[in-house]
Design a protein around this motif. Structure first.
Motif, PDB file in Angstrom:
ATOM      1  N   PHE A 160      16.013  -8.548  -0.048  1.00 48.21           N
ATOM      2  CA  PHE A 160      15.232  -9.601   0.110  1.00 48.21           C
ATOM      3  C   PHE A 160      14.828  -9.954   1.859  1.00 48.21           C
ATOM      4  N   GLN A 161      15.762  -9.743   2.683  1.00 45.73           N
ATOM      5  CA  GLN A 161      15.737  -9.961   3.956  1.00 45.73           C
ATOM      6  C   GLN A 161      14.687  -8.970   4.533  1.00 45.73           C
ATOM      7  N   GLU A 162      14.734  -7.528   3.975  1.00 45.09           N
ATOM      8  CA  GLU A 162      13.939  -6.448   4.446  1.00 45.09           C
ATOM      9  C   GLU A 162      12.213  -6.924   4.113  1.00 45.09           C
ATOM     10  N   LYS A 163      12.143  -7.419   2.904  1.00 47.77           N
ATOM     11  CA  LYS A 163      10.696  -7.399   2.695  1.00 47.77           C
ATOM     12  C   LYS A 163      10.320  -8.674   3.302  1.00 47.77           C
ATOM     13  N   MET A 164      11.072  -9.770   3.547  1.00 48.02           N
ATOM     14  CA  MET A 164      10.613 -10.788   4.500  1.00 48.02           C
ATOM     15  C   MET A 164      10.319 -10.542   5.903  1.00 48.02           C
ATOM     16  N   LEU A 165      11.232  -9.647   6.507  1.00 42.67           N
ATOM     17  CA  LEU A 165      10.866  -8.984   7.752  1.00 42.67           C
ATOM     18  C   LEU A 165       9.685  -8.160   7.787  1.00 42.67           C
ATOM     19  N   TYR A 166       9.452  -7.379   6.922  1.00 44.82           N
ATOM     20  CA  TYR A 166       8.338  -6.494   6.939  1.00 44.82           C
ATOM     21  C   TYR A 166       7.102  -7.164   6.657  1.00 44.82           C
ATOM     22  N   LEU A 167       6.998  -7.991   5.729  1.00 44.01           N
ATOM     23  CA  LEU A 167       5.744  -9.156   5.814  1.00 44.01           C
ATOM     24  C   LEU A 167       5.437  -9.867   6.914  1.00 44.01           C
ATOM     25  N   ASP A 168       6.462 -10.294   7.736  1.00 40.04           N
ATOM     26  CA  ASP A 168       6.323 -10.932   8.628  1.00 40.04           C
ATOM     27  C   ASP A 168       6.144 -10.085   9.832  1.00 40.04           C
ATOM     28  N   SER A 169       6.267  -8.819   9.788  1.00 40.45           N
ATOM     29  CA  SER A 169       5.974  -7.887  10.886  1.00 40.45           C
ATOM     30  C   SER A 169       4.413  -7.590  10.921  1.00 40.45           C
ATOM     31  N   ILE A 170       3.687  -7.795   9.609  1.00 40.50           N
ATOM     32  CA  ILE A 170       2.214  -7.643   9.589  1.00 40.50           C
ATOM     33  C   ILE A 170       1.540  -9.046   9.714  1.00 40.50           C
ATOM     34  N   GLY A 171       2.269  -9.904   9.974  1.00 42.82           N
ATOM     35  CA  GLY A 171       1.827 -11.276  10.235  1.00 42.82           C
ATOM     36  C   GLY A 171       1.562 -12.192   8.779  1.00 42.82           C
ATOM     37  N   LEU A 172       2.441 -12.016   7.987  1.00 44.21           N
ATOM     38  CA  LEU A 172       2.090 -12.514   6.559  1.00 44.21           C
ATOM     39  C   LEU A 172       3.574 -13.273   6.387  1.00 44.21           C
ATOM     40  N   ASP A 173       3.308 -14.618   5.933  1.00 36.82           N
ATOM     41  CA  ASP A 173       4.354 -15.717   5.674  1.00 36.82           C
ATOM     42  C   ASP A 173       4.922 -15.463   4.342  1.00 36.82           C
ATOM     43  N   PHE A 174       6.149 -14.849   4.206  1.00 32.63           N
ATOM     44  CA  PHE A 174       6.571 -14.638   2.843  1.00 32.63           C
ATOM     45  C   PHE A 174       6.768 -15.758   2.049  1.00 32.63           C
ATOM     46  N   PHE A 175       7.286 -16.756   2.393  1.00 33.86           N
ATOM     47  CA  PHE A 175       7.275 -17.895   1.517  1.00 33.86           C
ATOM     48  C   PHE A 175       6.059 -18.671   1.059  1.00 33.86           C
ATOM     49  N   SER A 176       5.018 -18.468   1.820  1.00 35.91           N
ATOM     50  CA  SER A 176       3.558 -18.866   1.578  1.00 35.91           C
ATOM     51  C   SER A 176       3.295 -18.054   0.489  1.00 35.91           C
ATOM     52  N   LEU A 177       3.352 -16.793   0.575  1.00 33.49           N
ATOM     53  CA  LEU A 177       2.926 -15.646  -0.466  1.00 33.49           C
ATOM     54  C   LEU A 177       3.655 -15.937  -1.715  1.00 33.49           C
ATOM     55  N   LEU A 178       5.096 -16.295  -1.484  1.00 36.69           N
ATOM     56  CA  LEU A 178       5.815 -16.549  -2.847  1.00 36.69           C
ATOM     57  C   LEU A 178       5.304 -17.678  -3.659  1.00 36.69           C
ATOM     58  N   GLN A 179       4.890 -18.731  -2.911  1.00 33.26           N
ATOM     59  CA  GLN A 179       4.386 -19.922  -3.387  1.00 33.26           C
ATOM     60  C   GLN A 179       3.146 -19.661  -4.139  1.00 33.26           C
ATOM     61  N   HIS A 180       2.417 -18.908  -3.730  1.00 27.17           N
ATOM     62  CA  HIS A 180       0.978 -18.517  -4.532  1.00 27.17           C
ATOM     63  C   HIS A 180       1.166 -17.426  -5.727  1.00 27.17           C
ATOM     64  N   HIS A 181       2.114 -16.679  -5.490  1.00 26.89           N
ATOM     65  CA  HIS A 181       2.195 -15.371  -6.259  1.00 26.89           C
ATOM     66  C   HIS A 181       3.748 -14.954  -6.510  1.00 26.89           C
ATOM     67  N   PRO A 182       4.412 -15.770  -7.250  1.00 25.68           N
ATOM     68  CA  PRO A 182       6.012 -15.585  -7.479  1.00 25.68           C
ATOM     69  C   PRO A 182       6.338 -14.414  -7.749  1.00 25.68           C
ATOM     70  N   PRO A 183       5.387 -13.295  -8.313  1.00 26.60           N
ATOM     71  CA  PRO A 183       6.185 -12.141  -8.927  1.00 26.60           C
ATOM     72  C   PRO A 183       6.465 -11.163  -7.531  1.00 26.60           C
ATOM     73  N   ILE A 184       6.127 -11.540  -6.416  1.00 28.91           N
ATOM     74  CA  ILE A 184       6.314 -11.006  -5.178  1.00 28.91           C
ATOM     75  C   ILE A 184       7.986 -10.757  -4.990  1.00 28.91           C
ATOM     76  N   ILE A 185       8.699 -11.759  -5.409  1.00 26.22           N
ATOM     77  CA  ILE A 185      10.087 -11.860  -5.385  1.00 26.22           C
ATOM     78  C   ILE A 185      10.784 -10.511  -6.265  1.00 26.22           C
ATOM     79  N   THR A 186      10.088 -10.147  -6.998  1.00 25.44           N
ATOM     80  CA  THR A 186      10.843  -8.957  -7.969  1.00 25.44           C
ATOM     81  C   THR A 186      10.102  -7.614  -7.562  1.00 25.44           C
TER      82      THR A 186
END
Length: 336
Positions: free
Chosen positions: A79-105
């Motif tokens: 979970f942390q690795e995905k969050m850090l990776y998306l943050d490295s390309i300028g994407l907010d993980f929690f904002s993406l998760l709110q609009h598209h929950p399947p990202i967590i799996t």
């Protein structure tokens, strides 16, 4: 004649049916309740008995679960690795998760594969950030599906390779559409009504034919246009499919007919009328024309810039009445 009852002695009556102590020859005595005698028990004779053990309740058999087990959640480190990776390309993980929950799996490998595919198609980091923020569903779309969409746009929709990035940046949702069930049927529908160069209107390919395109055409037929006129309007201005019936068509048509008092034939000749703002363009310019006593054709009323509109308005008001051969004759006399 012989006796029918030879077993009885002759010349003797039948014996009585009831004994002689019954005074009345009826059945009343049989119906009286008899006195029944029950034996009596003393407290000494009553003995205590051990109670029977309670019957065990029948065991209900366990029913096996029918629903499939939930997929296990990713580990905390993943979970942390995905969050850090998306943050490295300028994407907010929690904002993406709110609009598209399947990202967590989704696995980190799948997310990287999608981003790497977009990079291989020459999308910059800034473009990827914008596309994925607008449509997070792209992140959980397999690269093979993305490749199918790119192939469809190039080969069937005839989009130029140099314009492909522009098409995707304008409408990222195209990458999440299924080619067989959505993109190709919409392409055939647009071609059938006479829109040949669909590559100029690729944003319409992601629209549903049954839920969006056909209902908008039916609306214009309900207000008085025939099928051929309706087809002509949408062929001339395909962006008409993008506007809402409730928020665009109805208020603008109501103002056009009631306040402006114009003929619907002008809409047929200039369907771009629906692309202009009702509050910022249509109403102010119409009110200026009413105050000056001038009636412009619809395309001159709306399509010109502010400077051109006011210059034309001053010319019509300050100059003398033009000759019949002048182009301004139709303008002043509302003869469209």
């Amino acid at each position: 004649m012989q006796d029918t009852l030879p077993f009885l002695p002759k010349n003797k009556p039948f014996p009585p049916l009831f004994p002689s102590h019954h005074k009345h020859n009826d059945f009343s005595s049989l119906s009286r309740p008899r006195k029944l005698h029950f034996p009596t028990f003393s407290s000494k004779t009553i003995t205590t008995t051990t109670p029977l053990p309670p019957k065990p309740h029948p065991k209900i058999p366990e029913v096996p679960s029918i629903s499939p087990p939930l997929p296990p959640l990713n580990s905390h480190s993943d979970f942390q690795e995905k969050m850090l990776y998306l943050d490295s390309i300028g994407l907010d993980f929690f904002s993406l998760l709110q609009h598209h929950p399947p990202i967590i799996t989704a696995s980190l490998h799948d997310l990287k594969s999608t981003v790497d595919f977009l990079a291989s198609r020459n999308f910059s980091t800034l473009e990827q950030r914008r596309i994925l923020s607008m449509c997070p569903q792209i992140l959980t779309t397999k690269p093979t599906s993305l490749l199918t969409v790119f192939t469809f746009l190039l080969r069937e929709a005839r989009v130029n390779g140099s314009d492909l990035k522009k098409v995707i940046n304008r409408r990222p949702r195209l990458l999440t559409c299924n080619v067989e069930t959505q993109l190709r049927p919409t392409l055939y529908f647009l071609q059938n009504i006479g829109i040949c160069e669909v590559k100029k209107h690729t944003s319409l390919l992601s629209c549903s034919v049954e839920n969006k395109l056909i209902p908008r055409m039916e609306y214009f037929q309900k207000i008085g246009f025939c099928y051929r006129q309706t087809i002509s309007m949408f062929r001339r201005f395909p962006q008409l499919f993008n506007y809402s019936v409730k928020e665009n068509y109805e208020p603008k048509l109501n103002y056009f007919v009631v306040e402006m008092g114009r003929d619907l034939r002008e809409i047929k000749e200039f369907p771009q009328y629906f692309s202009f703002s009702l509050e910022n363009r249509i109403k102010p310019r119409h009110q200026c024309c009413v105050e000056k006593g001038v009636c412009f054709p619809l395309h001159l009323l709306l399509k010109t810039t502010e400077v051109e509109f006011h210059n034309r308005l001053e010319v019509c008001c300050d100059s003398s009445l033009p000759f019949k051969g002048s182009p301004l004759w139709c303008t002043n006399n509302c003869d469209i």
